[in-house]
Scaffold this motif. Sequence first.
Motif, mmCIF file in Angstrom:
data_model
loop_
_atom_site.group_PDB
_atom_site.id
_atom_site.type_symbol
_atom_site.label_atom_id
_atom_site.label_comp_id
_atom_site.label_asym_id
_atom_site.label_seq_id
_atom_site.Cartn_x
_atom_site.Cartn_y
_atom_site.Cartn_z
ATOM 1 N N VAL A 113 65.358 -21.298 23.924
ATOM 2 C CA VAL A 113 64.841 -20.827 22.636
ATOM 3 C C VAL A 113 63.501 -21.490 22.324
ATOM 4 O O VAL A 113 62.581 -20.839 21.813
ATOM 5 C CB VAL A 113 65.873 -21.074 21.512
ATOM 6 N N PHE A 114 63.365 -22.768 22.663
ATOM 7 C CA PHE A 114 62.113 -23.475 22.430
ATOM 8 C C PHE A 114 60.974 -22.865 23.249
ATOM 9 O O PHE A 114 59.841 -22.761 22.761
ATOM 10 C CB PHE A 114 62.276 -24.960 22.770
ATOM 11 N N ALA A 115 61.255 -22.465 24.480
ATOM 12 C CA ALA A 115 60.226 -21.827 25.306
ATOM 13 C C ALA A 115 59.773 -20.509 24.679
ATOM 14 O O ALA A 115 58.573 -20.202 24.652
ATOM 15 C CB ALA A 115 60.761 -21.593 26.719
ATOM 16 N N ILE A 116 60.710 -19.738 24.152
ATOM 17 C CA ILE A 116 60.355 -18.474 23.506
ATOM 18 C C ILE A 116 59.540 -18.729 22.240
ATOM 19 O O ILE A 116 58.531 -18.057 21.986
ATOM 20 C CB ILE A 116 61.620 -17.650 23.206
ATOM 21 N N ILE A 117 59.953 -19.707 21.449
ATOM 22 C CA ILE A 117 59.220 -20.032 20.228
ATOM 23 C C ILE A 117 57.816 -20.528 20.562
ATOM 24 O O ILE A 117 56.845 -20.165 19.897
ATOM 25 C CB ILE A 117 59.997 -21.069 19.383
ATOM 26 N N GLN A 164 69.793 -25.371 12.287
ATOM 27 C CA GLN A 164 70.059 -24.196 13.118
ATOM 28 C C GLN A 164 70.375 -22.982 12.247
ATOM 29 O O GLN A 164 69.916 -21.878 12.516
ATOM 30 C CB GLN A 164 71.214 -24.484 14.085
ATOM 31 N N GLY A 165 71.161 -23.179 11.195
ATOM 32 C CA GLY A 165 71.475 -22.081 10.288
ATOM 33 C C GLY A 165 70.254 -21.569 9.548
ATOM 34 O O GLY A 165 70.092 -20.362 9.355
ATOM 35 N N ILE A 166 69.385 -22.485 9.130
ATOM 36 C CA ILE A 166 68.150 -22.086 8.438
ATOM 37 C C ILE A 166 67.252 -21.282 9.369
ATOM 38 O O ILE A 166 66.684 -20.264 8.965
ATOM 39 C CB ILE A 166 67.426 -23.321 7.873
ATOM 40 N N LEU A 167 67.143 -21.710 10.625
ATOM 41 C CA LEU A 167 66.325 -20.950 11.580
ATOM 42 C C LEU A 167 66.882 -19.550 11.786
ATOM 43 O O LEU A 167 66.132 -18.569 11.825
ATOM 44 C CB LEU A 167 66.239 -21.678 12.918
ATOM 45 N N SER A 168 68.184 -19.434 11.925
ATOM 46 C CA SER A 168 68.792 -18.107 12.090
ATOM 47 C C SER A 168 68.545 -17.240 10.868
ATOM 48 O O SER A 168 68.235 -16.051 10.989
ATOM 49 C CB SER A 168 70.291 -18.230 12.336
ATOM 50 N N ALA A 169 68.674 -17.819 9.677
ATOM 51 C CA ALA A 169 68.438 -17.061 8.447
ATOM 52 C C ALA A 169 66.971 -16.634 8.334
ATOM 53 O O ALA A 169 66.679 -15.513 7.897
ATOM 54 C CB ALA A 169 68.841 -17.895 7.236
ATOM 55 N N ILE A 170 66.057 -17.498 8.741
ATOM 56 C CA ILE A 170 64.633 -17.146 8.702
ATOM 57 C C ILE A 170 64.348 -15.984 9.644
ATOM 58 O O ILE A 170 63.615 -15.054 9.296
ATOM 59 C CB ILE A 170 63.763 -18.371 9.042
ATOM 60 N N TRP A 195 55.915 -19.262 12.966
ATOM 61 C CA TRP A 195 56.190 -19.803 14.298
ATOM 62 C C TRP A 195 55.877 -21.295 14.377
ATOM 63 O O TRP A 195 56.548 -22.024 15.108
ATOM 64 C CB TRP A 195 55.438 -19.024 15.367
ATOM 65 N N ALA A 196 54.898 -21.760 13.620
ATOM 66 C CA ALA A 196 54.623 -23.201 13.587
ATOM 67 C C ALA A 196 55.789 -23.952 12.943
ATOM 68 O O ALA A 196 56.209 -25.010 13.430
ATOM 69 C CB ALA A 196 53.325 -23.474 12.834
ATOM 70 N N PHE A 197 56.331 -23.405 11.854
ATOM 71 C CA PHE A 197 57.485 -24.017 11.201
ATOM 72 C C PHE A 197 58.692 -24.015 12.139
ATOM 73 O O PHE A 197 59.377 -25.031 12.288
ATOM 74 C CB PHE A 197 57.813 -23.264 9.900
ATOM 75 N N CYS A 198 58.952 -22.883 12.786
ATOM 76 C CA CYS A 198 60.084 -22.788 13.722
ATOM 77 C C CYS A 198 59.916 -23.751 14.894
ATOM 78 O O CYS A 198 60.887 -24.347 15.357
ATOM 79 C CB CYS A 198 60.238 -21.357 14.235
ATOM 80 N N TYR A 199 58.691 -23.904 15.364
ATOM 81 C CA TYR A 199 58.405 -24.824 16.458
ATOM 82 C C TYR A 199 58.767 -26.254 16.071
ATOM 83 O O TYR A 199 59.443 -26.960 16.815
ATOM 84 C CB TYR A 199 56.916 -24.720 16.821
ATOM 85 N N LEU A 200 58.333 -26.673 14.884
ATOM 86 C CA LEU A 200 58.591 -28.046 14.446
ATOM 87 C C LEU A 200 60.076 -28.295 14.185
ATOM 88 O O LEU A 200 60.621 -29.334 14.575
ATOM 89 C CB LEU A 200 57.766 -28.356 13.204
ATOM 90 N N PHE A 258 56.038 -19.729 23.199
ATOM 91 C CA PHE A 258 55.263 -18.562 23.614
ATOM 92 C C PHE A 258 54.821 -17.743 22.407
ATOM 93 O O PHE A 258 53.665 -17.324 22.320
ATOM 94 C CB PHE A 258 56.089 -17.698 24.570
ATOM 95 N N ARG A 259 55.733 -17.520 21.468
ATOM 96 C CA ARG A 259 55.389 -16.747 20.276
ATOM 97 C C ARG A 259 54.366 -17.482 19.416
ATOM 98 O O ARG A 259 53.499 -16.847 18.801
ATOM 99 C CB ARG A 259 56.646 -16.438 19.458
ATOM 100 N N LEU A 260 54.441 -18.808 19.367
ATOM 101 C CA LEU A 260 53.450 -19.586 18.628
ATOM 102 C C LEU A 260 52.076 -19.443 19.284
ATOM 103 O O LEU A 260 51.066 -19.230 18.601
ATOM 104 C CB LEU A 260 53.855 -21.054 18.554
ATOM 105 N N ALA A 261 52.021 -19.546 20.597
ATOM 106 C CA ALA A 261 50.743 -19.394 21.307
ATOM 107 C C ALA A 261 50.186 -17.985 21.111
ATOM 108 O O ALA A 261 48.973 -17.810 20.903
ATOM 109 C CB ALA A 261 50.928 -19.693 22.787
#
Length: 149
Positions: free
Chosen positions: A118-122, A55-61, A6-11, A124-127
Motif C-alpha cells: 500500500v505504501f508503494a502505491i501511495i 488505518q480506519g481513518i485512511l480507509s474512510a478518507i 496523497w501527502a497526508f496519506c503518505y505521512l 506512486f500516487r504522490l509522485a
Amino acid sequence: MELNLWAFCYLVHLAIMASTYYQLVILSDLEGDYINIYDTASLINCMTAPEFIAQGILSAIFLVTCHWFMFLMTVPLTCYHVRLFLKQQHLIDVTDAFRFPSAEKKFRLIKFGFYLVVFAIITFRLALSVFNFLSDEEYDLYLFQLSKS
C-alpha cells in the motif's frame, strides 16, 4: 487538493509502518531474551489502538474521496482490525506472547508486507500528483506569459 491528500496519506502510512516495524523489533527482542514479557506487552499494546485508528481513518478518507481501488485495498485490514477490537483480541496477553512469539511476529510481518504494498502505491500516487501539480503550474505560467505579451 489531490496533492494534499496523497501527502497526508503518505505521512500517516509511514507512521503506521514505523509502528508495525517497531512491534516487530520488540518481538524479536523478546525472542532473543533482551526484553521481558511485561515490557513487551505494554509497549506493543500502547501502539495497537493508534495503529487501528490511523488505518480506519485512511480507509474512510479513501471512501470519502472516491478512491475506490485504495479503499478496496485497505478495507479488509480495517474490518479485521474492527473484528479484533470488538472481540477484545487486539491486545497482547502476557502469557500468550510468551508462548507464541513467532506467531505474533509472523502476523505482524504479514501485515508489514501488506503495508509496504500500500505504501508503494501511495508513493506512486504522490509522485504522480506532484508531477501533475508542477506540470499544470508550468502550463499556467506559460499561458500567463503569452497573454501578457
